[in-house]
Design a protein around this motif. Structure first.
Motif, short mmCIF file in Angstrom:
data_model
loop_
_atom_site.label_atom_id
_atom_site.label_comp_id
_atom_site.label_asym_id
_atom_site.label_seq_id
_atom_site.Cartn_x
_atom_site.Cartn_y
_atom_site.Cartn_z
N THR A 141 0.74 -1.12 0.03
CA THR A 141 -0.15 -0.03 0.08
C THR A 141 0.83 1.31 0.03
O THR A 141 2.12 1.01 0.30
CB THR A 141 -0.75 0.05 1.18
N ASP A 142 0.22 2.31 -0.25
CA ASP A 142 0.87 3.56 -0.07
C ASP A 142 1.69 3.78 1.07
O ASP A 142 2.82 3.96 1.16
CB ASP A 142 0.22 4.79 -0.52
N GLU A 143 0.91 3.41 2.31
CA GLU A 143 1.50 3.75 3.68
C GLU A 143 2.82 2.85 3.85
O GLU A 143 3.94 3.16 4.43
CB GLU A 143 0.62 3.61 4.76
N GLU A 144 2.74 1.41 3.31
CA GLU A 144 3.89 0.61 3.39
C GLU A 144 4.93 1.07 2.54
O GLU A 144 6.21 0.78 2.82
CB GLU A 144 3.32 -0.82 2.90
N LEU A 145 4.78 1.61 1.49
CA LEU A 145 5.75 2.07 0.55
C LEU A 145 6.42 3.15 1.02
O LEU A 145 7.67 3.43 1.00
CB LEU A 145 5.16 2.56 -1.18
N TYR A 146 6.04 4.10 1.73
CA TYR A 146 6.38 5.31 2.61
C TYR A 146 7.80 4.64 3.54
O TYR A 146 8.62 5.26 3.62
CB TYR A 146 5.53 6.11 3.12
N GLN A 147 7.15 3.71 4.43
CA GLN A 147 8.16 3.01 5.25
C GLN A 147 9.10 2.12 4.41
O GLN A 147 10.45 1.97 4.87
CB GLN A 147 7.30 1.98 6.18
N LYS A 148 8.80 1.52 3.33
CA LYS A 148 9.74 0.79 2.43
C LYS A 148 10.90 1.69 2.00
O LYS A 148 11.93 1.30 1.95
CB LYS A 148 9.12 -0.08 1.50
N ILE A 149 10.57 2.59 1.39
CA ILE A 149 11.43 3.59 0.67
C ILE A 149 12.56 4.13 1.79
O ILE A 149 13.58 4.13 1.53
CB ILE A 149 10.90 4.78 -0.07
N TYR A 150 11.92 4.47 3.14
CA TYR A 150 12.80 4.85 4.03
C TYR A 150 13.80 3.70 4.53
O TYR A 150 15.01 4.02 4.57
CB TYR A 150 12.02 5.28 5.14
N GLU A 151 13.34 2.45 4.62
CA GLU A 151 14.05 1.50 5.17
C GLU A 151 15.04 1.02 4.31
O GLU A 151 16.45 0.66 4.38
CB GLU A 151 13.10 0.23 5.44
N TYR A 152 14.84 0.86 2.78
CA TYR A 152 15.66 0.61 1.86
C TYR A 152 16.79 1.73 1.72
O TYR A 152 17.87 1.23 1.64
CB TYR A 152 14.76 0.58 0.41
N THR A 153 16.27 2.97 1.55
CA THR A 153 17.23 3.93 1.38
C THR A 153 18.34 3.84 2.36
O THR A 153 19.54 3.82 2.38
CB THR A 153 16.71 5.17 1.32
N LYS A 154 17.82 3.78 3.62
CA LYS A 154 18.83 3.67 4.94
C LYS A 154 19.58 2.57 4.96
O LYS A 154 20.65 2.64 5.09
CB LYS A 154 17.76 3.72 6.26
N SER A 179 -2.89 15.64 -10.45
CA SER A 179 -3.79 15.31 -9.31
C SER A 179 -3.12 15.77 -7.89
O SER A 179 -1.76 15.64 -7.52
CB SER A 179 -4.09 14.01 -9.00
N THR A 180 -3.79 16.64 -7.01
CA THR A 180 -3.14 16.81 -5.91
C THR A 180 -2.82 15.82 -4.81
O THR A 180 -1.90 15.48 -4.08
CB THR A 180 -4.15 17.72 -4.91
N ALA A 181 -3.47 14.56 -5.09
CA ALA A 181 -3.40 13.48 -4.25
C ALA A 181 -2.08 12.70 -4.62
O ALA A 181 -1.20 12.34 -3.81
CB ALA A 181 -4.45 12.42 -4.55
N ASN A 182 -1.75 12.60 -5.81
CA ASN A 182 -0.30 12.39 -6.51
C ASN A 182 0.85 12.86 -6.02
O ASN A 182 1.73 12.46 -5.87
CB ASN A 182 -0.43 11.98 -7.95
N TRP A 183 0.73 14.20 -5.92
CA TRP A 183 1.61 15.02 -5.61
C TRP A 183 2.05 14.60 -4.02
O TRP A 183 3.16 14.86 -3.54
CB TRP A 183 1.25 16.61 -5.87
N SER A 184 0.95 14.54 -3.37
CA SER A 184 1.13 14.46 -1.95
C SER A 184 1.68 13.08 -1.63
O SER A 184 2.51 12.80 -0.69
CB SER A 184 -0.14 14.52 -0.93
N ARG A 185 1.24 12.16 -2.43
CA ARG A 185 1.86 10.80 -2.40
C ARG A 185 3.55 10.69 -2.68
O ARG A 185 4.31 10.20 -2.20
CB ARG A 185 1.10 9.83 -3.17
N PHE A 186 3.76 11.59 -3.88
CA PHE A 186 5.24 11.81 -4.30
C PHE A 186 6.12 12.34 -3.24
O PHE A 186 6.97 11.80 -3.04
CB PHE A 186 5.09 12.22 -5.75
N THR A 187 5.63 13.70 -2.79
CA THR A 187 6.36 14.20 -2.02
C THR A 187 6.60 13.50 -0.59
O THR A 187 7.72 13.70 0.06
CB THR A 187 5.80 15.71 -1.72
N THR A 188 5.68 12.66 -0.08
CA THR A 188 5.92 11.79 0.88
C THR A 188 6.96 10.66 0.82
O THR A 188 7.69 10.61 1.55
CB THR A 188 4.54 11.17 1.30
N LEU A 189 6.77 10.19 -0.28
CA LEU A 189 7.79 9.43 -0.71
C LEU A 189 9.39 9.89 -0.76
O LEU A 189 10.22 9.61 -0.26
CB LEU A 189 7.62 8.64 -2.00
N LEU A 190 9.36 11.19 -1.41
CA LEU A 190 10.62 11.84 -1.07
C LEU A 190 10.99 12.26 0.10
O LEU A 190 12.18 12.34 0.57
CB LEU A 190 10.68 13.14 -2.20
#
Length: 422
Positions: free
Chosen positions: A135-148, A191-202
């Motif tokens: 899910t998007d929430e899980e992706l946010y955690q995954k990109i942090y963990e993977y990058t770290k 889409s505002t939602a897509n920008w929010s999703r993208f910037t959260t990932l970043l």
């Protein structure tokens, strides 16, 4: 009048160092993306320096041309992508090895996270296979963990990056979903939602960078140099979302992004609008042999060695007018098909800085060092303060006589002189 070196040297050095620390231009970096070098070396190409001497390690060629930084891409798990390009093979073990080689040779390292199993660019930002069902929430955690985790492993391997791209050519976002899926709504950035999703990932990726590599500079890499409105919309969105980064990274290829004047228009806008950010050209390339069929523009320069050099000279002359531009990286500059494949030109990468017909550096390679002109005001402070009736000085202020013979860079009266190794 003639400068009294022995009487005034300490005063001169003090003045120069004060100038350097208070009013100097930012440190500048020049080099190339050499991600595919170990893969290319498996085919046993022969590299020569410009004097025709065989060179065992191409990094020695780059160092002799005063380059000081190299760029390497990182994919999540390239073996998970079906029929992947053999040059899209840079997993973490590969990058640890190449990164250490680069750092051990004395270069700065730029790490380019692709956050994909294959090429990530504006037309394709496919989610790694192992992440597709998150899910998007899980992706946010995954990109942090993977990058770290990746950064911790690189540090442990002696390959800590000095610059980190959190995504490659992310003009329209990243981690869109599975290739060929119907989930591509995530790439439409209206889409505002897509920008929010993208910037959260970043934001999550950037947080990992700051925690593990606090001294590294974060680069946000886009490639809309020919569409200034798209660039400003992107970086405005980054500002609105309080994304933590240091450098605006751009791709610029004249066959896709029009002429040098078009790039300068983009740079003028960016440096005026985002005064707290440096700018780097993290990918550039121009042909010396032939042009691919998917070009959008016909370049202003001939597809010859001389044409490539003239482009490089003109590009650098423009970039050096802009103090905010602090980096220039030539993409896949190390590619060399000599002598293993000198007859199939259409299969070559057409815009490296090695001639696949000869294995020798192309003339444009020697032009890259000119980007470093003005990278510190020590050079210019010294020559501006010395009227020496013909004497040359090292960049650290040491007198070198009227005809220096030791290899190195010398300055005098606003000019520079390079003595090459023989």
């Amino acid at each position: 009048m003639k400068y009294n070196y022995f009487k005034g040297f300490m005063t001169l050095v003090t003045t120069c160092m004060m100038t350097f620390t208070t009013t100097a231009h930012a440190q500048k970096y020049v080099g190339g993306d050499i991600s595919a070098l170990p893969t290319n070396e498996l085919k046993s190409p022969t590299y020569y320096d410009k004097h025709g001497n065989t060179v065992s390690d191409p990094l020695d060629i780059f160092k002799s041309e005063e380059m000081n930084a190299m760029r390497v891409r990182l994919f999540v798990k390239p073996t998970d992508f079906p029929n992947n390009d053999p040059f899209a093979c840079q997993d973490l073990d590969y990058v640890k090895s190449l990164g250490k080689r680069i750092k051990d040779a004395g270069f700065k390292l730029m790490l380019d996270f692709h956050y994909s199993d294959t090429w990530a660019d504006p037309a394709k930002q496919w989610t790694p296979k192992a992440w597709e069902n998150l899910t998007d929430e899980e992706l946010y955690q995954k990109i942090y963990e993977y990058t770290k985790d990746a950064l911790l492993q690189l540090k442990s391997a002696g390959a800590e990056p000095d610059f980190i791209q959190t995504g490659n050519e992310i003009s329209y976002g990243m981690l869109w979903g599975k290739e060929g899926s119907n989930n591509l709504k995530k790439c439409f950035m209206g889409s505002t939602a897509n920008w929010s999703r993208f910037t959260t990932l970043l934001s999550e990726a950037g947080k990992a960078c700051r925690e593990v590599c606090p001294n590294a500079k974060i680069v946000l890499h886009t490639e809309r140099a020919a569409q200034t409105n798209v660039l400003t919309n992107f970086y405005d969105k980054m500002k609105d979302a309080n994304i933590d980064y240091d450098i605006i990274g751009l791709s610029y290829y004249p066959i896709w992004h029009n002429n040098i004047a078009t790039l300068e228009t983009a740079i003028n806008t960016l440096e005026t609008r985002y005064t707290d950010k440096d700018i780097m050209i993290v990918e550039v390339g121009a042909a010396y042999s032939w042009l691919p069929g998917d070009k959008d523009y016909t370049p202003d320069y001939a597809t010859t060695e001389n044409g490539q050099k003239q482009f490089t000279d003109d590009l650098i002359a423009m970039l050096n007018k802009h103090n905010k531009v602090t980096g220039l990286f030539w993409w896949w500059m190390d590619y060399n098909a000599y002598p293993w494949d000198t007859t199939r030109m259409d299969d070559w990468w057409y815009a490296p800085l090695i001639d696949s017909n000869t294995g020798k550096p192309l003339a444009a390679m020697s032009s890259l060092k000119n980007f470093l002109d003005g990278s510190t005001d020590i050079r210019h402070s010294i020559v501006d303060k010395i009227d020496d009736n013909g004497q040359w000085f090292t960049v650290s202020g040491q007198p070198a006589g009227q005809n220096p013979t030791k290899p190195g860079l010398y300055v005098r009266n606003g000019k520079k002189k390079i003595v090459e190794r023989r």
